[in-house]
Write a protein that holds these residues in place. Structure first.
Motif, short mmCIF file in Angstrom:
data_model
loop_
_atom_site.label_atom_id
_atom_site.label_comp_id
_atom_site.label_asym_id
_atom_site.label_seq_id
_atom_site.Cartn_x
_atom_site.Cartn_y
_atom_site.Cartn_z
N THR A 81 0.49 -1.36 -0.15
CA THR A 81 -0.11 0.27 0.17
C THR A 81 0.70 1.30 0.03
O THR A 81 1.84 1.02 0.56
CB THR A 81 -1.29 0.25 1.60
N PRO A 82 0.05 2.75 -0.56
CA PRO A 82 1.30 3.68 -0.21
C PRO A 82 1.12 3.95 1.47
O PRO A 82 1.20 3.21 1.83
CB PRO A 82 0.15 4.96 -0.87
N TYR A 83 2.73 4.80 0.81
CA TYR A 83 3.80 5.12 2.16
C TYR A 83 2.54 6.25 2.40
O TYR A 83 1.96 7.14 2.32
CB TYR A 83 4.16 6.47 1.75
N ASP A 84 2.39 6.08 4.34
CA ASP A 84 1.86 6.92 4.84
C ASP A 84 3.39 7.41 6.28
O ASP A 84 3.60 6.81 6.70
CB ASP A 84 1.26 5.81 5.98
N PRO A 85 3.28 8.90 5.28
CA PRO A 85 4.12 9.74 7.06
C PRO A 85 3.92 9.56 8.08
O PRO A 85 4.31 10.09 8.63
CB PRO A 85 3.87 11.33 5.77
N ASN A 86 2.40 9.05 8.76
CA ASN A 86 2.49 9.45 10.31
C ASN A 86 2.82 8.27 10.37
O ASN A 86 2.73 8.01 11.74
CB ASN A 86 0.62 9.70 9.84
N ASN A 87 3.04 6.89 9.68
CA ASN A 87 3.97 6.16 10.22
C ASN A 87 5.13 6.02 10.50
O ASN A 87 5.46 6.03 9.47
CB ASN A 87 3.33 4.84 9.95
N ARG A 88 5.51 6.12 11.93
CA ARG A 88 6.98 7.04 12.25
C ARG A 88 8.05 5.50 11.78
O ARG A 88 9.24 5.36 11.00
CB ARG A 88 7.50 6.45 13.79
N LEU A 89 7.13 4.29 11.62
CA LEU A 89 8.62 2.72 11.45
C LEU A 89 8.80 3.09 9.73
O LEU A 89 9.61 2.79 9.26
CB LEU A 89 8.34 1.62 11.67
N GLN A 90 7.44 3.40 8.93
CA GLN A 90 7.85 4.04 7.53
C GLN A 90 8.70 4.64 7.39
O GLN A 90 9.92 4.64 6.46
CB GLN A 90 5.95 3.74 6.77
N SER A 216 2.69 16.61 -0.30
CA SER A 216 1.95 15.57 0.09
C SER A 216 0.33 15.54 1.11
O SER A 216 0.36 16.16 2.07
CB SER A 216 2.39 14.57 0.97
N PRO A 217 -0.79 14.54 0.81
CA PRO A 217 -1.89 15.51 1.24
C PRO A 217 -1.80 14.94 2.97
O PRO A 217 -2.38 16.79 3.47
CB PRO A 217 -2.80 14.22 1.16
N ALA A 218 -0.88 14.48 3.70
CA ALA A 218 -0.83 14.36 4.62
C ALA A 218 -0.24 15.83 5.52
O ALA A 218 -1.16 16.23 6.88
CB ALA A 218 -0.21 13.52 5.39
N VAL A 219 0.38 16.34 4.53
CA VAL A 219 1.35 17.67 5.69
C VAL A 219 0.54 18.87 4.96
O VAL A 219 0.64 19.40 5.50
CB VAL A 219 2.99 17.42 5.09
N SER A 220 0.06 18.96 3.81
CA SER A 220 -0.57 20.02 2.91
C SER A 220 -1.82 20.42 3.90
O SER A 220 -2.19 21.35 4.05
CB SER A 220 -0.32 19.60 1.54
N GLY A 222 -1.72 20.18 6.98
CA GLY A 222 -1.69 20.42 8.38
C GLY A 222 -2.10 19.24 9.11
O GLY A 222 -1.86 19.26 10.57
N LYS A 223 -2.62 18.17 9.34
CA LYS A 223 -2.99 16.30 9.82
C LYS A 223 -1.24 16.59 10.44
O LYS A 223 -0.87 15.49 11.42
CB LYS A 223 -2.85 15.94 9.02
N VAL A 224 -0.36 16.29 10.07
CA VAL A 224 0.87 15.63 9.70
C VAL A 224 1.87 17.18 10.04
O VAL A 224 2.33 17.27 8.45
CB VAL A 224 1.32 14.34 9.62
N PRO A 225 3.10 17.25 10.97
CA PRO A 225 3.85 18.57 11.19
C PRO A 225 5.33 17.65 10.13
O PRO A 225 5.49 16.49 10.02
CB PRO A 225 4.12 18.41 12.36
#
Length: 299
Positions: A81-90, A216-220, A222-225
């Motif tokens: 599955t696509p990369y998830d920047p909210n996952n520290r291990l990824q 990326s959607p997660a950062v842009s 504002g959900k993920v710094p």
């Protein structure tokens, strides 16, 4: 994609992707070098999506087209599955993988015994040529031409002070986008889309990752710094390759270069029949605004 026509191919339970580039985007030599590199990485155990050979042992297929030959390749699927920047291990494992890639890139270049013909990623190909291309298409917007030319000079002066000779030279992925890596259920990554690979500064790959992360959607949203994510990536990267914190300013400016390269790429795309025209005033306004925003972040 804009640069390649991609076809999903199913054969029984297996899935493959057949990539056919636009005429003029990639030469036969470019494609042969890319596939050679991918086979080397796969044989060294790096998790990539390698090409598939046909019955004759060839992985590059010449597709005759009215506009000229196009050089197609069938690739294995990058499962997961696509990369998830909210996952520290990824984040960390992605950095580890890129560090391994860069280490193997030097190894391949040394063992190959002959120079790579693919265009070098330097200031001419990444900054100067794209800006010239953009400016030729903006004759009706002289103010923006002046702005872009000024930015290009400022970036060159900045790099002159920072010292590009301090950067590591190797074989770059070239498009280390957050969408070009998948993770399986055990969070093991697979890297794909080496279409833009070539010789250049390895730090440019880091800059492309950071640039992609910021958009990326997660950062842009504002959900993920982005800074904790980036440092987790760098933590993994440093397990294989030295990376000094003093390079951060250079990486930031290379991110601006990446945006200008992509802006210039749209001029190339607009010249191809069948490609959607994007260089309208609204699009140009957005790109100019983005350049100003990114420079503001770097400064």
């Amino acid at each position: 994609t804009h640069l390649n026509h991609i076809y999903r191919v199913k054969a029984g339970s297996s899935v493959y992707y057949f990539r056919v580039p636009l005429h003029g985007w990639r030469s036969l030599t470019d494609t042969l070098e890319e596939t050679e590199y991918l086979f080397y990485l796969a044989n060294r155990g790096l998790p990539v999506a390698p090409p598939v050979n046909d019955r004759d042992g060839n992985c590059v297929q010449v597709v005759p087209a009215p506009e000229g030959d196009r050089y197609a390749v069938l690739f294995n699927e990058a499962k997961g599955t696509p990369y998830d920047p909210n996952n520290r291990l990824q984040n960390k494992r992605f950095g580890q993988l890129v560090g391994q890639l860069h280490r193997f890139s030097r190894e391949w270049a040394n063992k190959r015994g002959k120079a790579i013909q693919k265009e070098k990623m330097d200031l001419e190909s990444l900054l100067q040529a794209p800006v010239r291309r953009i400016c030729r298409s903006l004759a009706h917007r002289p103010h923006d031409i002046n702005f872009l030319q000024t930015v290009a000079r400022e970036i060159e002066e900045k790099f002159s002070c920072l010292g590009l000779d301090k950067l590591d030279i190797g074989i770059c992925h070239g498009d280390l986008h957050t969408r070009n890596v998948h993770f399986d259920e055990s969070l093991n990554p697979t890297l794909f889309d080496f279409d833009c690979f070539g010789p250049g500064w390895l730090e440019y790959d880091i800059a492309v990752y950071l640039y992609s992360l910021l958009h990326s959607p997660a950062v842009s949203s504002g959900k993920v710094p982005y800074m904790p994510v980036f440092y987790q990536f760098i933590e993994g990267y440093r397990e294989n390759v030295d990376f000094s914190s003093q390079l951060m300013e250079t990486v930031g400016w290379l991110g601006v270069v990446r945006h200008l390269w992509g802006f210039g790429l749209n001029v190339f795309l607009e010249s191809h029949m069948g490609c959607k025209t994007m260089m309208n005033n609204e699009f140009v306004d957005k790109q100019i605004h983005e350049v100003k925003t990114m420079i503001g972040h770097v400064k």
